[in-house]
Design a protein around this motif. Structure first.
Motif, PDB file in Angstrom:
ATOM      1  N   LYS A 158       4.960   5.783   2.153  1.00  0.00           N
ATOM      2  CA  LYS A 158       4.199   7.035   2.224  1.00  0.00           C
ATOM      3  C   LYS A 158       4.701   8.079   1.242  1.00  0.00           C
ATOM      4  CE  LYS A 158       3.488   8.222   6.616  1.00  0.00           C
ATOM      5  NZ  LYS A 158       3.777   8.439   8.063  1.00  0.00           N
ATOM      6  N   ARG A 159       3.751   8.776   0.651  1.00  0.00           N
ATOM      7  CA  ARG A 159       4.059   9.899  -0.217  1.00  0.00           C
ATOM      8  C   ARG A 159       4.642  11.043   0.594  1.00  0.00           C
ATOM      9  NH1 ARG A 159       2.568  15.037   0.394  1.00  0.00           N
ATOM     10  NH2 ARG A 159       0.611  14.236   1.215  1.00  0.00           N
ATOM     11  N   LYS A 160       5.681  11.697   0.041  1.00  0.00           N
ATOM     12  CA  LYS A 160       6.288  12.842   0.714  1.00  0.00           C
ATOM     13  C   LYS A 160       5.934  14.174   0.034  1.00  0.00           C
ATOM     14  CE  LYS A 160       8.599  10.602   3.899  1.00  0.00           C
ATOM     15  NZ  LYS A 160      10.070  10.482   3.848  1.00  0.00           N
ATOM     16  N   VAL A 161       5.765  14.170  -1.286  1.00  0.00           N
ATOM     17  CA  VAL A 161       5.547  15.424  -2.019  1.00  0.00           C
ATOM     18  C   VAL A 161       4.466  15.227  -3.072  1.00  0.00           C
ATOM     19  CG1 VAL A 161       6.589  17.108  -3.605  1.00  0.00           C
ATOM     20  CG2 VAL A 161       7.927  16.224  -1.674  1.00  0.00           C
ATOM     21  N   PHE A 162       3.555  16.200  -3.172  1.00  0.00           N
ATOM     22  CA  PHE A 162       2.646  16.293  -4.311  1.00  0.00           C
ATOM     23  C   PHE A 162       3.254  17.282  -5.300  1.00  0.00           C
ATOM     24  CE2 PHE A 162      -0.994  14.818  -1.588  1.00  0.00           C
ATOM     25  CZ  PHE A 162      -1.347  13.746  -2.382  1.00  0.00           C
ATOM     26  N   LEU A 163       3.343  16.889  -6.547  1.00  0.00           N
ATOM     27  CA  LEU A 163       4.028  17.715  -7.535  1.00  0.00           C
ATOM     28  C   LEU A 163       3.162  18.830  -8.104  1.00  0.00           C
ATOM     29  CD1 LEU A 163       5.921  14.986  -9.617  1.00  0.00           C
ATOM     30  CD2 LEU A 163       6.906  16.563  -7.933  1.00  0.00           C
ATOM     31  N   PHE A 212       0.840  -1.194   0.000  1.00  0.00           N
ATOM     32  CA  PHE A 212       0.000   0.000   0.000  1.00  0.00           C
ATOM     33  C   PHE A 212       0.874   1.242   0.000  1.00  0.00           C
ATOM     34  CE2 PHE A 212      -2.620   3.306   2.109  1.00  0.00           C
ATOM     35  CZ  PHE A 212      -3.701   3.302   1.230  1.00  0.00           C
ATOM     36  N   LEU A 213       0.692   2.076  -1.010  1.00  0.00           N
ATOM     37  CA  LEU A 213       1.328   3.384  -1.057  1.00  0.00           C
ATOM     38  C   LEU A 213       0.309   4.397  -0.549  1.00  0.00           C
ATOM     39  CD1 LEU A 213       3.269   5.665  -1.805  1.00  0.00           C
ATOM     40  CD2 LEU A 213       2.537   5.413  -4.182  1.00  0.00           C
ATOM     41  N   ASP A 214       0.588   4.956   0.614  1.00  0.00           N
ATOM     42  CA  ASP A 214      -0.327   5.918   1.215  1.00  0.00           C
ATOM     43  C   ASP A 214      -0.102   7.284   0.567  1.00  0.00           C
ATOM     44  OD1 ASP A 214      -1.925   7.464   2.836  1.00  0.00           O
ATOM     45  OD2 ASP A 214      -1.248   6.541   4.704  1.00  0.00           O
ATOM     46  N   SER A 215      -1.114   7.777  -0.132  1.00  0.00           N
ATOM     47  CA  SER A 215      -1.005   9.085  -0.780  1.00  0.00           C
ATOM     48  C   SER A 215      -0.993  10.223   0.231  1.00  0.00           C
ATOM     49  CB  SER A 215      -2.157   9.288  -1.779  1.00  0.00           C
ATOM     50  OG  SER A 215      -2.133   8.290  -2.778  1.00  0.00           O
ATOM     51  N   MET A 216      -1.277   9.924   1.493  1.00  0.00           N
ATOM     52  CA  MET A 216      -1.225  10.902   2.585  1.00  0.00           C
ATOM     53  C   MET A 216      -2.064  12.140   2.270  1.00  0.00           C
ATOM     54  SD  MET A 216       0.408   9.516   5.032  1.00  0.00           S
ATOM     55  CE  MET A 216       0.599  10.938   6.117  1.00  0.00           C
ATOM     56  N   THR A 217      -3.339  11.900   1.926  1.00  0.00           N
ATOM     57  CA  THR A 217      -4.255  13.016   1.722  1.00  0.00           C
ATOM     58  C   THR A 217      -4.741  13.583   3.045  1.00  0.00           C
ATOM     59  OG1 THR A 217      -6.108  11.455   1.515  1.00  0.00           O
ATOM     60  CG2 THR A 217      -5.029  12.185  -0.524  1.00  0.00           C
ATOM     61  N   ILE A 218      -4.379  12.910   4.143  1.00  0.00           N
ATOM     62  CA  ILE A 218      -4.666  13.417   5.475  1.00  0.00           C
ATOM     63  C   ILE A 218      -3.494  13.027   6.376  1.00  0.00           C
ATOM     64  CG2 ILE A 218      -5.934  11.352   6.236  1.00  0.00           C
ATOM     65  CD1 ILE A 218      -7.822  13.300   7.752  1.00  0.00           C
ATOM     66  N   GLY A 219      -3.118  13.936   7.262  1.00  0.00           N
ATOM     67  CA  GLY A 219      -1.939  13.690   8.085  1.00  0.00           C
ATOM     68  C   GLY A 219      -2.102  12.533   9.045  1.00  0.00           C
ATOM     69  N   ASN A 220      -3.333  12.302   9.527  1.00  0.00           N
ATOM     70  CA  ASN A 220      -3.552  11.246  10.509  1.00  0.00           C
ATOM     71  C   ASN A 220      -4.007   9.946   9.859  1.00  0.00           C
ATOM     72  OD1 ASN A 220      -3.551  10.283  13.199  1.00  0.00           O
ATOM     73  ND2 ASN A 220      -5.776  10.478  13.274  1.00  0.00           N
ATOM     74  N   SER A 221      -3.390   9.578   8.759  1.00  0.00           N
ATOM     75  CA  SER A 221      -3.727   8.317   8.098  1.00  0.00           C
ATOM     76  C   SER A 221      -3.416   7.146   9.020  1.00  0.00           C
ATOM     77  CB  SER A 221      -2.928   8.178   6.795  1.00  0.00           C
ATOM     78  OG  SER A 221      -3.094   6.885   6.259  1.00  0.00           O
ATOM     79  N   GLN A 222      -4.327   6.167   9.020  1.00  0.00           N
ATOM     80  CA  GLN A 222      -4.183   4.984   9.872  1.00  0.00           C
ATOM     81  C   GLN A 222      -3.616   3.784   9.106  1.00  0.00           C
ATOM     82  OE1 GLN A 222      -5.094   5.048  13.323  1.00  0.00           O
ATOM     83  NE2 GLN A 222      -5.072   7.224  12.789  1.00  0.00           N
TER      84      GLN A 222
END
Length: 311
Positions: free
Chosen positions: A173-178, A149-159
């Motif tokens: 986990k994603r670090k940067v949105f381009l 699973f690659l977490d796109s981290m659309t929310i900081g508190n992803s579980q």
């Protein structure tokens, strides 16, 4: 003998200067594949290390997944998940209140529509990924398909990472949105941020989309990466250290929008202007480091004994 000593000293100095060089690993993931074959073909023509994520219900999902795989790209399933904001949901969007059987059906259908997938990442999903119970059901299903699973981290508190514990499913986990904006200079700035994070942290994942402006920036910058940065597939980072900073039960209320992940964080200003570091200081530190190194001490001790006959 004098010439030989000079050679040894030069070699010793080079060894003293040399340090292990570790390249930063940068993964670029292009989401939303399956709707724009013309632009997506330009992404497929990029270096094979670029990873593509395909929406399973897109009209060209299977076609583009197959083309990307045949060109050497890693393929992910880009699965819609419920956002916190109220908006019409796409077909087969995962929701926290779904049963395990329904989630199993949706993921199974996505696997059949996106051939060659090695992992899955979320499309939107701030409501789903912030639900520990919902993500536990997702991770149980992913374990059956051997998908990460690659977490796109659309929310900081992803579980996601917490939910994957004990399942064998790996999470990155994603670090940067381009491309929050379609301004090329903004996209270039975000790309350079990803490069800097990869350099400082050892690795970084940046996510973009097949917009014409994003494609142009990637075409320019992927072929001019710094020498200390290596472009890699997202799946090659599964064993990189990951930090779980989530707190269970802390999902945002539905009337509060998630933090915009594109804005980044404000820089803290130092209370005092840093003192300048002059070149003389730099060379003094280097000289001291070399003279105190174990290798140099060994060479000097041996040198002092060269040419002397043993008693």
């Amino acid at each position: 003998m004098l010439q030989f000593r000079r050679v040894v000293v030069v070699v010793a100095s080079m060894l003293a200067f040399s340090v292990p060089a570790f390249a930063g690993k940068l993964a670029i993931v292009v989401d939303d594949f399956g709707y724009r074959p013309q632009t997506e073909n330009q992404v497929i023509a990029m270096p094979a290390a670029v990873t593509v994520a395909v929406l399973p219900n897109a009209p060209h999902a299977k076609e583009m997944a197959t083309k990307a795989h045949n060109a050497g790209h890693e393929v992910l399933i880009h699965l819609p998940m419920a956002p916190l904001s109220k908006q019409p949901l796409e077909k087969d969007t995962l929701r926290p209140d779904m049963s395990s059987a329904e989630i199993e059906r949706i993921i199974s259908d996505a696997v059949s529509k996106v051939p060659y997938a090695t992992g899955l990442n979320n499309h939107m999903g701030s409501a789903m990924t912030s639900s520990l119970f919902g993500m536990q059901k997702v991770m149980q299903v992913l374990g059956h398909y051997d998908l990460y699973f690659l977490d796109s981290m659309t929310i900081g508190n992803s579980q996601a990472m917490r939910a994957a514990s004990g399942t064998g499913v790996k999470v990155i986990k994603r670090k940067v949105f381009l491309d929050d904006t379609q301004n090329e200079s903004d996209i270039r700035y975000q790309f350079n941020r990803a490069v800097d994070l990869a350099r400082r942290s050892g690795s970084a994942i940046a996510i973009g989309h097949p917009h014409p402006t994003t494609v142009r920036v990637l075409q320019q910058m992927l072929y001019n990466l710094p020498a200390d940065i290596t472009l890699v597939r997202a799946g090659s980072l599964l064993n990189e250290p990951q930090t779980d900073s989530s707190t269970p039960g802390q999902a945002l209320p539905h009337n509060q929008p998630p933090r915009n992940p594109f804005r980044g964080v404000k820089l803290c200003k130092a209370p005092h202007k840093p003192e300048p570091v002059y070149a003389s200081r730099f060379f003094t530190v280097v000289k001291d480091s070399i003279s105190e190194s174990t290798l140099m001490k060994y060479v000097m001790n041996e040198w002092q004994g060269w040419g002397k006959k043993p008693p």
